[in-house]
Design an enzyme around this catalytic site. Structure first.
Site, mmCIF file in Angstrom:
data_model
loop_
_atom_site.group_PDB
_atom_site.id
_atom_site.type_symbol
_atom_site.label_atom_id
_atom_site.label_comp_id
_atom_site.label_asym_id
_atom_site.label_seq_id
_atom_site.Cartn_x
_atom_site.Cartn_y
_atom_site.Cartn_z
ATOM 1 N N CYS A 69 -62.075 -7.035 35.583
ATOM 2 C CA CYS A 69 -60.683 -6.583 35.712
ATOM 3 C C CYS A 69 -60.112 -6.465 34.298
ATOM 4 O O CYS A 69 -60.862 -6.309 33.337
ATOM 5 C CB CYS A 69 -59.861 -7.525 36.590
ATOM 6 N N ARG A 70 -58.813 -6.537 34.153
ATOM 7 C CA ARG A 70 -58.199 -6.372 32.838
ATOM 8 C C ARG A 70 -58.448 -7.584 31.948
ATOM 9 O O ARG A 70 -58.837 -7.456 30.800
ATOM 10 C CB ARG A 70 -56.695 -6.116 32.990
#
Length: 98
Positions: A63-64
């Protein structure tokens, strides 16, 4: 929780390893670039889309920053999948993106 460093993922890809990477970010985040070969399954849909995944394969969750992928990790682990979370997420990724 099994974890892997972004640099290690990049090295494995550079060595030609076939990795099953799942990017759980939102559409607008993925539009900014994702790891080549990664599959996009938003965190909000991971539970219902788990049936699309092969339980005999290992998956690296991305993810980020590593938080949402950690949640996806927990969901898939409870369903019996072999999962690893990429620490630091795309904020720590220095390799190419597509």
């Amino acid at each position: 929780m099994n974890t892997i460093q972004p640099k290690e993922v990049e090295q494995k890809l550079n060595q030609g390893e076939n990795l099953n990477i799942i990017d759980v970010r939102e559409d607008e985040e993925v539009a900014e670039g994702m790891i080549p070969g990664a599959q996009h399954i938003k965190l909000g849909t991971i539970e219902e889309r788990a049936s699309e995944l092969d339980s005999s394969k290992s998956y690296i969750m991305v993810c980020r920053s590593g938080g949402r992928s950690g949640k996806a990790y927990q969901i898939l682990e409870q369903k019996g999948f072999d999962v690893t979370n990429m620490e630091g997420g795309m904020m720590s990724w220095e390799g190419p993106t597509k």
